[in-house]
Write a protein that holds these residues in place. Structure first.
Motif, short mmCIF file in Angstrom:
data_model
loop_
_atom_site.label_atom_id
_atom_site.label_comp_id
_atom_site.label_asym_id
_atom_site.label_seq_id
_atom_site.Cartn_x
_atom_site.Cartn_y
_atom_site.Cartn_z
N UNK A 46 15.89 2.85 -0.50
CA UNK A 46 15.07 2.92 -1.71
C UNK A 46 14.25 1.64 -1.89
N UNK A 47 14.87 0.49 -1.60
CA UNK A 47 14.16 -0.77 -1.72
C UNK A 47 13.02 -0.84 -0.70
N UNK A 48 13.28 -0.40 0.52
CA UNK A 48 12.25 -0.40 1.55
C UNK A 48 11.08 0.48 1.14
N UNK A 49 11.38 1.63 0.54
CA UNK A 49 10.32 2.53 0.07
C UNK A 49 9.50 1.88 -1.03
N UNK A 50 10.15 1.14 -1.93
CA UNK A 50 9.44 0.46 -3.01
C UNK A 50 8.47 -0.59 -2.46
N UNK A 51 8.93 -1.37 -1.47
CA UNK A 51 8.08 -2.40 -0.88
C UNK A 51 6.91 -1.77 -0.13
N UNK A 52 7.18 -0.70 0.60
CA UNK A 52 6.09 -0.02 1.32
C UNK A 52 5.06 0.54 0.34
N UNK A 53 5.54 1.03 -0.80
CA UNK A 53 4.62 1.53 -1.82
C UNK A 53 3.72 0.42 -2.33
N UNK A 54 4.29 -0.77 -2.55
CA UNK A 54 3.48 -1.91 -2.99
C UNK A 54 2.45 -2.29 -1.93
N UNK A 55 2.85 -2.26 -0.67
CA UNK A 55 1.91 -2.58 0.41
C UNK A 55 0.76 -1.57 0.45
N UNK A 56 1.09 -0.30 0.24
CA UNK A 56 0.03 0.72 0.23
C UNK A 56 -0.93 0.51 -0.93
N UNK A 57 -0.38 0.17 -2.10
CA UNK A 57 -1.23 -0.05 -3.26
C UNK A 57 -2.18 -1.21 -3.06
N UNK A 58 -1.69 -2.28 -2.42
CA UNK A 58 -2.52 -3.48 -2.22
C UNK A 58 -3.36 -3.39 -0.95
N UNK A 59 -2.99 -2.51 -0.04
CA UNK A 59 -3.75 -2.36 1.19
C UNK A 59 -3.55 -3.49 2.18
N UNK A 60 -2.44 -4.21 2.09
CA UNK A 60 -2.15 -5.30 3.02
C UNK A 60 -0.68 -5.24 3.40
N UNK A 61 -0.36 -5.86 4.53
CA UNK A 61 1.04 -5.98 4.95
C UNK A 61 1.62 -7.24 4.33
#
Length: 313
Positions: free
Chosen positions: A26-41
């Motif tokens: 769940x935590x990994x999914x949350x971080x990936x969601x933030x990366x998608x929103x910002x468009x950066x790794x």
């Protein structure tokens, strides 16, 4: 952002998940969601853990400043210390999508790590009574309430399919054929129709239903739609006052010419001899509403509702 900061400070997802009291996935999914929103790794992950990228290091300082300012603002406005928040109790109906709550609760935990969440299963009508009695903070129900003391948002929409004996399915299911096009119409060929079952083909079979007392409006909608398609027989597998569990539903379907409604997200394996098929045209769409007391001013509850509201996506 709290999740991201925790991962960087702990040096890895597993340690951060323990700190935030959420699962690592769940935590990994949350971080990936933030990366998608910002468009950066933001993170580089390897066998040693996780470390921030250049963009992640830039965000880290900004995130810490923003979170500290946010917490100070909330404490000033509410007059409550950060550790004041207690627990939230959520009511969930039977056959609720298994993949919906984990990311929602992970998002809530990242924003409000001091909050504990309790989940209990009960019928829609019982949940609303518990909500008004103060025993629940959020009710997830099939019928949208009209009580002015309650507010609600749409949380889930599911186009229902059917579970029925495989032998019966062979008789009524349709393949994905290409609809004919008139040779002189000049129209482009139409795409194949979806494979599945047309509801009227189930006429003569019994619907394995749930007690009307569970969710009266949804029950009435289902039975009215079935009647318009020539289906009038209702088979209550567990009596008027008992919930129809998945095990009871499957057992009732397996006894003969009967079918049950089930969403595409049906999570359990079907017994041998049963099959699930979509209903062509989606004649029945089950909706689940998140309901809470209109007088509530809890910021934790507001965060939970915002995460559940599919119309806000």
């Amino acid at each position: 952002m709290r999740a991201f900061v925790a991962v960087v400070e702990e040096g890895g997802l597993s340690a951060a998940a323990r700190r935030l009291h959420v699962s690592q996935s769940a935590l990994s999914q949350t971080v990936r969601s933030l990366e998608r929103q910002l468009g950066v790794r933001l993170l580089v992950r390897d066998h040693t853990g996780a470390r921030p990228t250049e963009a992640g290091r830039t965000l880290l300082d900004e995130a810490r400043t923003l979170l500290a300012r946010h917490d100070a603002m909330i404490a000033t406005i509410t007059g409550l210390p950060d550790e004041h928040a207690g627990s939230l109790c959520i009511g969930v109906p039977l056959e609720f999508p298994v993949d919906l709550l984990p990311p929602v609760l992970a998002e809530l935990s990242a924003a409000h790590p001091q909050v504990t969440v309790n989940v209990r299963h009960s019928p829609s009508t019982a949940q609303l009574a518990e909500l008004l009695a103060g025993e629940l903070h959020v009710a997830l129900v099939r019928d949208r309430p009209t009580d002015p003391r309650l507010d609600s948002v749409l949380a889930v929409e599911e186009a229902m399919g059917v579970i029925l004996p495989a032998a019966c399915a062979e008789e009524v299911a349709e393949a994905g054929d290409v609809p004919p096009t008139h040779p002189f119409s000049g129209a482009s060929p139409r795409p194949p129709e979806p494979a599945g079952i047309r509801l009227h083909r189930l006429a003569g079979m019994s619907w394995v239903g749930f007690p009307r007392s569970d969710a009266p409006a949804w029950y009435d909608q289902v039975t009215a739609t079935l009647r318009t398609h020539g289906i009038t027989a209702v088979k209550l597998a567990s009596g008027e006052d008992h919930p129809v569990t998945p095990e009871v539903k499957l057992a009732a379907v397996g006894t003969g010419r009967a079918f049950a409604l089930a969403s595409p997200g049906w999570a359990r394996p079907l017994p041998e001899g049963l099959a699930w098929h979509p209903l062509i045209g989606a004649p029945l769409v089950r909706r689940t509403w998140a309901v809470w007391r209109a007088e509530s001013r809890s910021r934790e509850l507001a965060a939970l509702i915002a995460a559940l509201d599919i119309t806000a996506v």
